[in-house]
Design a protein around this motif. Structure first.
Motif, mmCIF file in Angstrom:
data_model
loop_
_atom_site.group_PDB
_atom_site.id
_atom_site.type_symbol
_atom_site.label_atom_id
_atom_site.label_comp_id
_atom_site.label_asym_id
_atom_site.label_seq_id
_atom_site.Cartn_x
_atom_site.Cartn_y
_atom_site.Cartn_z
ATOM 1 N N GLU A 135 -18.961 82.461 80.497
ATOM 2 C CA GLU A 135 -17.926 81.868 79.644
ATOM 3 C C GLU A 135 -17.800 80.494 79.300
ATOM 4 O O GLU A 135 -16.743 80.070 78.521
ATOM 5 N N GLY A 136 -19.084 79.743 79.525
ATOM 6 C CA GLY A 136 -19.138 78.456 79.351
ATOM 7 C C GLY A 136 -18.390 77.543 80.094
ATOM 8 O O GLY A 136 -18.199 76.477 79.712
ATOM 9 N N VAL A 137 -18.140 77.918 81.366
ATOM 10 C CA VAL A 137 -17.294 76.804 82.121
ATOM 11 C C VAL A 137 -18.131 75.823 82.619
ATOM 12 O O VAL A 137 -19.351 76.218 83.214
ATOM 13 N N GLN A 138 -17.855 74.613 82.465
ATOM 14 C CA GLN A 138 -18.707 73.513 82.922
ATOM 15 C C GLN A 138 -18.203 73.011 84.259
ATOM 16 O O GLN A 138 -19.360 72.673 85.148
ATOM 17 N N ILE A 139 -17.068 73.075 84.720
ATOM 18 C CA ILE A 139 -16.502 72.551 86.008
ATOM 19 C C ILE A 139 -15.470 73.699 86.446
ATOM 20 O O ILE A 139 -14.630 74.191 85.906
ATOM 21 N N VAL A 140 -16.062 74.043 87.636
ATOM 22 C CA VAL A 140 -15.289 75.131 88.173
ATOM 23 C C VAL A 140 -14.314 74.455 89.349
ATOM 24 O O VAL A 140 -14.685 73.612 90.130
ATOM 25 N N VAL A 141 -12.768 74.990 89.224
ATOM 26 C CA VAL A 141 -11.901 74.316 90.397
ATOM 27 C C VAL A 141 -11.697 75.616 91.202
ATOM 28 O O VAL A 141 -11.147 76.671 90.727
ATOM 29 N N GLU A 142 -12.266 75.699 92.469
ATOM 30 C CA GLU A 142 -11.935 76.747 93.337
ATOM 31 C C GLU A 142 -10.832 76.543 94.265
ATOM 32 O O GLU A 142 -10.332 75.288 94.368
ATOM 33 N N TYR A 180 -27.055 79.648 86.816
ATOM 34 C CA TYR A 180 -26.214 79.049 86.224
ATOM 35 C C TYR A 180 -26.820 78.004 85.114
ATOM 36 O O TYR A 180 -27.860 77.306 85.198
ATOM 37 N N LYS A 181 -26.404 78.197 83.866
ATOM 38 C CA LYS A 181 -26.784 77.468 82.660
ATOM 39 C C LYS A 181 -25.709 76.461 82.413
ATOM 40 O O LYS A 181 -26.106 75.404 81.572
ATOM 41 N N ASN A 182 -24.335 76.590 82.601
ATOM 42 C CA ASN A 182 -23.383 75.684 82.080
ATOM 43 C C ASN A 182 -22.631 74.894 83.366
ATOM 44 O O ASN A 182 -22.174 73.925 82.993
ATOM 45 N N ILE A 183 -22.344 75.450 84.418
ATOM 46 C CA ILE A 183 -21.669 75.049 85.416
ATOM 47 C C ILE A 183 -22.558 73.726 86.050
ATOM 48 O O ILE A 183 -23.652 73.803 86.523
ATOM 49 N N CYS A 184 -21.777 72.617 85.948
ATOM 50 C CA CYS A 184 -22.600 71.406 86.463
ATOM 51 C C CYS A 184 -21.564 70.671 87.535
ATOM 52 O O CYS A 184 -22.243 69.639 88.147
ATOM 53 N N ALA A 185 -20.659 71.184 87.930
ATOM 54 C CA ALA A 185 -19.965 70.632 89.197
ATOM 55 C C ALA A 185 -18.804 71.688 89.582
ATOM 56 O O ALA A 185 -18.397 72.672 89.019
ATOM 57 N N PHE A 243 -13.899 68.526 79.311
ATOM 58 C CA PHE A 243 -14.746 69.546 79.805
ATOM 59 C C PHE A 243 -13.959 70.867 80.023
ATOM 60 O O PHE A 243 -12.725 70.946 79.829
ATOM 61 N N ILE A 244 -14.696 72.066 79.839
ATOM 62 C CA ILE A 244 -14.186 73.452 80.082
ATOM 63 C C ILE A 244 -13.991 73.589 81.464
ATOM 64 O O ILE A 244 -15.046 73.650 82.061
#
Length: 332
Positions: A135-142, A180-185, A243-244
């Motif tokens: 879905e193009g998410v760049q930063i994931v908040v878990e 992963y292609k988009n997640i950077c952090a 960021f997304i």
């Protein structure tokens, strides 16, 4: 897809169907309206940052002992017969007040099938991160999924469950990065709710994750931040930076978003229902697209079957050579 259509209307059956829901990831663009303490977040209508926020709803493993999630008890606990009060006719957990299993007052602590818990948690992490990436998410908040009341404190397994959760997230971030292609952090939002004025150290989820990532000397290519902060503030700050960003919602296996939001937010999912537009985008009665099968996508993990619940439970727990019914629990 037919199962998902039923499940997202709250019509999943007890046991096996509820068990499947932990391998379902729901993602929607979902602006945040206010802080967790209900303070409105000011913004102008032409601002873009609210549209960069993705709400990711995922079900965790339920060790609280509830009728709908009986499959988790039968699959992940090896000694559930000794831990919970049992119906003498069915030989299965006895249900009180229409929902809950009660642990025996003099019963032993629960014993986990650790490999099963680890395997399921690993698959759950992989699925939601790959879905976010798609879905193009760049930063994931878990956040801590299933690490509060559902972790099994009342049967003595919560520390093991938290440790396994931290281990699986760390392992996936270290080993599955090529997917992963988009997640950077990745940011782990783990507020420290436990406070102690004594010299006794109160262990909480924050400590478990810090210990896992530090002791294992995490060296994955994706940077990870573990922070004592609520996910709303983090997510909004990241979205404002351009960021997304995704925010994790600990959903339940009934499949209805914010099911108990009318209770004024007794838990995280209900707080999200009251402080975001989640009800508008993920509730099937409000957004008809929730039941549109064209919006459902299947993700391949190139691993074995994750839906072998019935076979495993039948082989390990059924002493009478009978199939385990979905409606497997009697009421008290």
């Amino acid at each position: 897809k037919e199962f998902l259509t039923r499940a997202l209307q709250g019509k999943s059956e007890n046991g096996e169907e509820a068990f499947r829901m932990k391998f379902v990831v729901r993602i929607s663009t979902c602006p945040i309206l206010m802080e967790f303490d209900a303070k409105i977040i000011p913004r102008n209508l032409d601002e873009e940052w609210p549209n960069r926020i993705k709400l990711v709803s995922v079900t965790g493993i339920d060790f609280a002992g509830r009728k709908h999630d009986v499959g988790d008890i039968l699959y992940y606990l090896s000694n559930w017969r000794e831990v919970f009060q049992i119906d003498p006719q069915l030989g299965l957990p006895l249900v009180y007040n229409g929902r809950d299993f009660y642990a025996k007052p003099d019963g032993p602590q629960g014993k986990l099938h650790k490999d099963r818990v680890r395997d399921s948690l690993m698959r759950m992490v992989k699925l939601r991160l790959r879905a976010c990436d798609a879905e193009g998410v760049q930063i994931v908040v878990e956040a801590g999924i299933g690490l509060g009341v559902f972790a099994g404190n009342h049967i003595g397994i919560d520390a093991k469950v938290r440790a396994l959760s931290a281990e699986t997230i760390r392992t996936v971030l270290q080993d599955d990065v090529s997917s992963y292609k988009n997640i950077c952090a990745v940011i782990l939002a783990l507020p420290r709710f436990n406070k102690s004025r004594s010299n006794h150290c109160v262990t909480d989820t924050f400590d478990d994750f810090v210990n896992e990532f530090s002791k294992s000397k995490y060296n994955g290519p994706i940077p990870v931040m573990i922070v004592d902060q609520d996910m709303h503030r983090l997510t909004v700050a990241i979205a404002r930076r351009g960021f997304i960003v995704s925010e994790l919602n600990p959903a339940d296996s009934h499949g209805v978003f914010g099911e108990y939001w009318q209770n004024r937010g007794p838990a995280v999912e209900e707080k999200l229902a009251l402080t975001t537009v989640g009800l508008l985008v993920q509730h099937h009665l409000i957004n008809k697209e929730v039941l549109n099968e064209n919006n459902y996508r299947f993700l391949k993990t190139n691993e074995g079957s994750i839906l072998d619940w019935r076979t495993t439970v039948y082989n390990n727990n059924n002493h009478n050579n009978e199939r385990v019914s979905n409606d497997c629990c009697s009421l008290q």
